[in-house]
Design an enzyme around this catalytic site. Structure first.
Site, short mmCIF file in Angstrom:
data_model
loop_
_atom_site.label_atom_id
_atom_site.label_comp_id
_atom_site.label_asym_id
_atom_site.label_seq_id
_atom_site.Cartn_x
_atom_site.Cartn_y
_atom_site.Cartn_z
N ARG A 110 -7.39 -0.76 10.27
CA ARG A 110 -7.81 0.08 9.16
C ARG A 110 -8.71 -0.74 8.26
O ARG A 110 -8.54 -1.95 8.10
CB ARG A 110 -6.61 0.57 8.33
CG ARG A 110 -5.73 1.55 9.05
CD ARG A 110 -6.43 2.83 9.41
NE ARG A 110 -6.63 3.70 8.25
CZ ARG A 110 -7.31 4.84 8.32
NH1 ARG A 110 -7.88 5.23 9.45
NH2 ARG A 110 -7.43 5.61 7.24
N ARG A 161 8.94 -1.90 4.03
CA ARG A 161 8.42 -2.93 3.13
C ARG A 161 8.79 -2.63 1.68
O ARG A 161 8.86 -3.53 0.86
CB ARG A 161 6.88 -2.97 3.18
CG ARG A 161 6.27 -3.42 4.47
CD ARG A 161 4.80 -3.03 4.53
NE ARG A 161 4.01 -3.49 3.42
CZ ARG A 161 3.43 -4.68 3.32
NH1 ARG A 161 3.56 -5.54 4.32
NH2 ARG A 161 2.70 -5.02 2.28
N ASP A 186 1.75 -10.35 4.65
CA ASP A 186 1.45 -10.55 3.24
C ASP A 186 1.01 -12.00 3.08
O ASP A 186 1.17 -12.81 4.00
CB ASP A 186 2.70 -10.29 2.40
CG ASP A 186 3.04 -8.80 2.34
OD1 ASP A 186 2.13 -7.98 2.53
OD2 ASP A 186 4.23 -8.48 2.13
N TYR A 241 0.68 -7.54 10.21
CA TYR A 241 0.54 -7.07 8.83
C TYR A 241 1.18 -8.10 7.89
O TYR A 241 2.20 -7.85 7.29
CB TYR A 241 1.21 -5.70 8.75
CG TYR A 241 1.07 -4.91 7.48
CD1 TYR A 241 0.28 -5.32 6.42
CD2 TYR A 241 1.74 -3.70 7.33
CE1 TYR A 241 0.16 -4.56 5.27
CE2 TYR A 241 1.64 -2.93 6.19
CZ TYR A 241 0.85 -3.37 5.16
OH TYR A 241 0.76 -2.61 4.02
N ARG A 251 -5.65 4.78 -4.08
CA ARG A 251 -5.20 4.24 -5.36
C ARG A 251 -6.38 3.78 -6.19
O ARG A 251 -7.49 3.59 -5.67
CB ARG A 251 -4.20 3.09 -5.16
CG ARG A 251 -4.67 1.98 -4.27
CD ARG A 251 -3.51 1.00 -3.96
NE ARG A 251 -3.91 0.06 -2.92
CZ ARG A 251 -3.09 -0.73 -2.25
NH1 ARG A 251 -1.80 -0.72 -2.50
NH2 ARG A 251 -3.54 -1.54 -1.33
N ARG A 279 16.03 1.68 -4.36
CA ARG A 279 17.19 1.18 -5.10
C ARG A 279 17.70 2.16 -6.14
O ARG A 279 16.94 2.98 -6.63
CB ARG A 279 16.84 -0.17 -5.74
CG ARG A 279 15.53 -0.23 -6.51
CD ARG A 279 15.42 -1.55 -7.29
NE ARG A 279 14.66 -2.59 -6.60
CZ ARG A 279 13.40 -2.93 -6.88
NH1 ARG A 279 12.74 -2.31 -7.84
NH2 ARG A 279 12.81 -3.89 -6.22
N GLU A 291 -9.87 3.08 -4.07
CA GLU A 291 -9.73 2.63 -2.68
C GLU A 291 -9.71 3.80 -1.73
O GLU A 291 -8.86 4.67 -1.82
CB GLU A 291 -8.39 1.90 -2.51
CG GLU A 291 -8.48 0.42 -2.73
CD GLU A 291 -7.16 -0.26 -2.43
OE1 GLU A 291 -6.70 -0.98 -3.32
OE2 GLU A 291 -6.58 -0.06 -1.34
N1 UDP Z 1 3.64 3.98 0.51
C1 UDP Z 1 3.84 5.30 0.19
N2 UDP Z 1 3.59 5.73 -1.08
C2 UDP Z 1 3.12 4.89 -2.04
C3 UDP Z 1 2.93 3.53 -1.71
C4 UDP Z 1 3.19 3.12 -0.43
O1 UDP Z 1 4.24 6.08 1.02
O2 UDP Z 1 2.88 5.34 -3.17
C5 UDP Z 1 3.91 3.57 1.89
C6 UDP Z 1 2.68 3.69 2.78
O3 UDP Z 1 3.11 4.07 4.06
C7 UDP Z 1 2.14 2.29 2.80
C8 UDP Z 1 3.43 1.48 2.81
O4 UDP Z 1 4.29 2.21 1.96
O5 UDP Z 1 1.36 2.05 3.93
C9 UDP Z 1 3.27 0.06 2.34
O6 UDP Z 1 2.73 0.03 1.05
P1 UDP Z 1 2.21 -1.29 0.37
O7 UDP Z 1 2.00 -1.01 -1.06
O8 UDP Z 1 3.12 -2.40 0.77
O9 UDP Z 1 0.80 -1.46 1.11
P2 UDP Z 1 -0.36 -2.55 0.87
O10 UDP Z 1 -0.30 -2.97 -0.54
O11 UDP Z 1 -0.11 -3.64 1.86
O12 UDP Z 1 -1.59 -1.77 1.17
#
Ligand code: UDP
Length: 387
Positions: free
Chosen positions: A268, A175, A369, A367, A299, A179, A319
């Protein structure tokens, strides 16, 4: 005896999927009764104003899509600002930009050019011998090398999912953009923003002129439901009022709908610790990820920064990711092989259920968005009513 109020659809769940369906059904002259077990509409995109700040009560929601139709669609209901998500990650005493890009690599290895970054990553990948990544760990390692994996992915992911990275599907990490340019935009999508004034107004507008009952539990209602010879259900709401409906759009947990008869699917959940602070700016960014395992939260969200707020106070949410259990809110399906196979069993059952449609993150166990959820809702509308 009072006559039951008659609807075409009972919509279970007043979130984005259910509200979109109800809005489109109404446009086509169909009557929906929308119920939600919570005491408010908008599901997990619910935002609430506090201290002049729109608080994302169920976690940060940033709308992003590459689909122009979906972007135009959602813009009917709110004006979006030009917020671009650029989270930062804290690992011990180090701070990195996300997603994984030249700013991240430069900080990690004190290098400047894409060629230097590529060389560093290739050198780390070469030591691994992974040809066909089978899980999230192998996927992340073979994409980014050991340093990025250890510092920015492993701890965060294991906290977020409560599982070893070897037991998680590779797609979760795909996801995120990866880059070799200096670009901190978390998403690759063409369109992105936050609705000025929050998300709840979007659902309010969608549900305008539609009967909505909050604090209404579907399973209580179902206990009272009787189906007549024409296939119409009659059931009783919590205040005793009788309603009837022909079909159901169900956006709750699909396994729960079937009394978890094949066994429970895993989800989850997230627990938020929200605080109002007497300062204007706490962390200087809407999203700061804490990627080391030892920090218990994943976070911290500082809500005002989604709308460039200048209020004198600020509101932050820590969170904490937890395993879902009955009685708390499910947020994420855990789409590993075991759960996906189990879901397929429920989906076959669902397909045989002639008068019920299953939708959304929980009903379709995906999952999604927001843009994908909205697209799925519009697909469902087309299937139900024809284009
Ligand atoms: N992820 C990570 N480090 C980060 C942020 C995200 O490893 O700092 C990984 C983690 O496995 C997470 C996935 O990327 O479940 C998807 O993150 P996203 O931010 O898309 O999750 P959401 O916002 O849907 O909770």
């Amino acid at each position: 005896m009072t006559m039951a109020k008659k609807y075409d659809y009972l919509v279970v769940g007043a979130g984005l999927f259910g509200a979109t369906f109800a809005y489109e059904a109404k446009k086509r002259g169909r009557d929906c009764l929308v119920i939600d077990k919570r005491n408010h509409i908008a599901g997990n995109i619910y935002t609430k104003e506090e201290e002049g700040i729109n608080v994302h009560i169920y976690g940060a929601h940033i709308f992003h899509t590459s689909n122009r139709e979906i972007w135009d669609y959602i813009n009917q209901f709110a004006e979006f600002n030009n917020y671009i998500n650029s989270p930062v990650a804290v690992y011990k005493d180090e701070l990195y930009n996300l997603p994984f890009n030249m700013n991240t690599f430069s900080k990690m290895w004190n290098i400047k050019t894409p060629a230097e970054a590529r060389a560093k990553i290739d050198e780390q990948i070469a030591q691994l011998n992974i040809t066909d990544p089978k899980n999230l760990e192998e996927q992340a390692l073979s994409l980014a090398g050991r340093d990025v994996y250890e510092k920015l992915i492993k701890g965060y992911t294991e906290k977020q999912w409560g599982r070893d990275c070897k037991d998680l599907p590779a797609f979760i990490i795909k996801r995120l953009p990866f880059r070799f340019i200096y670009d901190n935009n978390y998403f690759n999508d063409r369109f992105q923003g936050i609705p000025m004034g929050g998300y709840t107004q979007i659902i309010e507008k969608m549900l305008e002129g539609i009967d909505v009952r909050t604090s209404e539990d579907f399973y209580d209602l179902r206990k009272t439901a009787v189906k007549d010879a024409d296939g119409t259900y009659t059931a009783r709401l919590s205040d005793g009022a009788e309603v009837s409906y022909d079909r159901i759009l169900f956006t709750g947990q699909i396994d729960e709908y079937f009394d978890s008869k094949f066994g429970p699917l895993e989800y989850r959940s997230v627990r938020f610790e929200t605080e109002t602070l007497d300062m204007e700016n706490y962390q200087g960014n809407a999203v700061v990820n804490y990627t080391e395992r030892e920090v218990p939260y994943t976070r911290i969200i500082e809500h005002k920064h989604f709308e460039f707020g200048k209020q004198p106070k600020t509101i932050i949410s820590r969170e904490y990711s937890t395993e879902w259990k009955p009685g708390i809110e499910p947020y994420y399906p855990v789409n590993n092989d075991r759960n996906n196979a189990l879901y397929e069993k429920y989906a076959r059952e669902a397909a045989a259920e002639g008068d019920v449609i299953f939708g959304g993150r929980l009903g379709q166990y995906k999952y999604y968005d927001m843009d994908k959820d909205l697209a799925a809702a519009l697909d469902c509308v087309n299937e139900e009513f024809g284009e």
